[in-house]
Design an enzyme around this catalytic site. Structure first.
Site, PDB file in Angstrom:
ATOM      1  N   ASN A 128      -0.444 -18.189  -8.688  1.00  0.00           N
ATOM      2  CA  ASN A 128      -1.057 -17.922  -7.386  1.00  0.00           C
ATOM      3  C   ASN A 128      -0.165 -18.556  -6.326  1.00  0.00           C
ATOM      4  OD1 ASN A 128      -2.656 -17.714  -5.123  1.00  0.00           O
ATOM      5  ND2 ASN A 128      -4.243 -19.144  -5.830  1.00  0.00           N
ATOM      6  N   TRP A 129       0.565 -17.697  -5.621  1.00  0.00           N
ATOM      7  CA  TRP A 129       1.525 -18.225  -4.637  1.00  0.00           C
ATOM      8  C   TRP A 129       0.859 -18.611  -3.324  1.00  0.00           C
ATOM      9  CZ3 TRP A 129       7.235 -16.181  -4.253  1.00  0.00           C
ATOM     10  CH2 TRP A 129       7.928 -16.638  -5.382  1.00  0.00           C
ATOM     11  N   HIS A 163     -11.340 -16.868  -4.487  1.00  0.00           N
ATOM     12  CA  HIS A 163     -10.711 -18.191  -4.614  1.00  0.00           C
ATOM     13  C   HIS A 163     -11.453 -19.154  -3.682  1.00  0.00           C
ATOM     14  CE1 HIS A 163      -7.835 -21.443  -4.352  1.00  0.00           C
ATOM     15  NE2 HIS A 163      -7.288 -20.978  -5.466  1.00  0.00           N
ATOM     16  N   GLU A 170     -12.083 -23.105 -11.559  1.00  0.00           N
ATOM     17  CA  GLU A 170     -11.242 -24.070 -10.853  1.00  0.00           C
ATOM     18  C   GLU A 170     -12.113 -25.111 -10.163  1.00  0.00           C
ATOM     19  OE1 GLU A 170      -7.191 -22.147  -9.738  1.00  0.00           O
ATOM     20  OE2 GLU A 170      -8.645 -21.570  -8.221  1.00  0.00           O
ATOM     21  N   GLY A 221      -1.285 -22.686  -9.420  1.00  0.00           N
ATOM     22  CA  GLY A 221      -0.850 -22.630  -8.022  1.00  0.00           C
ATOM     23  C   GLY A 221       0.539 -23.208  -7.858  1.00  0.00           C
TER      24      GLY A 221
HETATM   25  P1  PGA Z   1      -2.862 -25.747  -8.182  1.00  0.00           P
HETATM   26  O1  PGA Z   1      -3.684 -24.501  -7.559  1.00  0.00           O
HETATM   27  O2  PGA Z   1      -2.341 -25.295  -9.514  1.00  0.00           O
HETATM   28  O3  PGA Z   1      -1.783 -26.014  -7.182  1.00  0.00           O
HETATM   29  O4  PGA Z   1      -3.832 -26.864  -8.320  1.00  0.00           O
HETATM   30  C1  PGA Z   1      -4.487 -23.703  -8.364  1.00  0.00           C
HETATM   31  C2  PGA Z   1      -5.198 -22.656  -7.544  1.00  0.00           C
HETATM   32  O5  PGA Z   1      -5.654 -22.957  -6.435  1.00  0.00           O
HETATM   33  O6  PGA Z   1      -5.317 -21.492  -7.973  1.00  0.00           O
END
Ligand code: PGA
Length: 248
Positions: free
Chosen positions: A8-9, A93, A163, A229
Site C-alpha cells: 500500500n503506497w 483503510h 490492521e 505500507g
Molecule cells: P505500515 O502501513 O505497514 O506502514 O504500518 C500499513 C497500512 O496502513 O496499510
C-alpha cells in the site's frame, strides 16, 4: 488459497519511482508462484505501473467510489480503476475511514462497486488505540466487518485486511498470540456473516509488517497474507516480505 501480499503506497509515488515498481515486479517474476503479490498505488500511477509491472505483479488502487460515473468531482470509480489496468483495490483503510469519514455502509457500497467492476477488494478493519486498551477491539472489528462486507461476498472477490490502528506506521505489532486470537475471531465473524464461504476468505494482517517480522507473522494460523505500507515503498524491503510469503 495462496497467501496474498498487498503493498500500500498510500500518497507516495511519482514517475521517478517506476524503477522501484520494476524492481518489485522483477523480484515477483523470479520466484515460484507460491504467493499472490499486489501493489496498490496512487491512481495517477496505475496505468504506468501496469505497463512497468508487465503482468508479473498485480497493480491496484487505494479506494474507489460506489457509482460508475457522475457528478462526483475528484472521485474515481471501480470501472475507471479497471480501465487503467488495476486488478484490485484497498477499501475502508483506517486512514480513509477517519480522514474521509468513510462509514461501514459506504465501504460496503464501494465493495459492491468493486465486485461489479471485477476488481478484487481488500476490505480493511481494525481497532483504535483506545479500543485496544479498553478491551473492545473485538466488538469494534465485528461491527466493522458485518457492516462493511457485502453479503454473498466470495473468497475470489474479497480479502479482509486486519490492521490495528496503533500498529500502522508505528513499528509496533501485536504479539503473535494476539494476532492469532484476533484472526480466529475474525474468521468466526466471517462464517457468521457469509456461511461456508467465510471459511476460505483470506485474512491479511497489516501494521508495521517488514522483512524481519514477516516470516513469523505469515506462519501464524489464520494469517492469509499481509498488507504492507512503509516496507512496500522500497523494492529491497518489500522483497524480504515477498520472500517470506513465497518460501524462498
Ligand atoms: P505500515 O502501513 O505497514 O506502514 O504500518 C500499513 C497500512 O496502513 O496499510
Amino acid at each position: 488459497m495462496r497467501q496474498l501480499i498487498v503493498g500500500n503506497w498510500k500518497m507516495n509515488g511519482l514517475h521517478s519511482d517506476l524503477g522501484e515498481i520494476n524492481a518489485i515486479a522483477a523480484s515477483v517474476a523470479m520466484r515460484p508462484p507460491g504467493a499472490e503479490i499486489a501493489l496498490c498505488v496512487p491512481a495517477t500511477l496505475i496505468s504506468r505501473a501496469v505497463m512497468t509491472a508487465a503482468g508479473r505483479l498485480a497493480i491496484g488502487g487505494e479506494c474507489c467510489h460506489a457509482e460508475i460515473e457522475g457528478p462526483y468531482t475528484g472521485e474515481i470509480s471501480a470501472e475507471m480503476l479497471v480501465d487503467a489496468g488495476a486488478r484490485c483495490v484497498i477499501l475502508g483503510h483506517s486512514e480513509r475511514r477517519s480522514a474521509n469519514s468513510e462509514t461501514n455502509s459506504y465501504v460496503a457500497a464501494t465493495a459492491r462497486a468493486a465486485a461489479r467492476a471485477g476488481l478484487s477488494a481488500i476490505i480493511c478493519i481494525g481497532e483504535t488505540p483506545g479500543q485496544h486498551i479498553d478491551g473492545t477491539a473485538k466488538t469494534a472489528c465485528r461491527r466493522q466487518l458485518l457492516g462493511s462486507v457485502p453479503e454473498r461476498s466470495s473468497a475470489q472477490a474479497i480479502a479482509i485486511g486486519y490492521e490495528p490502528l496503533w500498529a500502522i506506521g508505528s513499528g509496533k505489532t501485536p504479539d503473535p498470540d494476539e494476532i492469532v486470537d484476533m484472526h480466529t475471531f475474525i474468521r468466526r465473524c466471517l462464517v457468521e456473516h457469509l456461511g461456508p464461504e467465510g471459511h476460505v476468505i483470506r485474512i491479511l494482517y497489516g501494521g508495521s509488517v517488514d522483512g524481519e517480522n514477516a516470516p513469523t507473522i505469515l506462519a501464524l494460523p489464520e494469517v492469509g497474507g499481509a498488507l504492507v505500507g512503509g516496507a512496500s515503498l522500497s523494492a529491497d524491503h518489500f522483497e524480504a516480505v515477498i520472500k517470506a510469503a513465497s518460501g524462498c
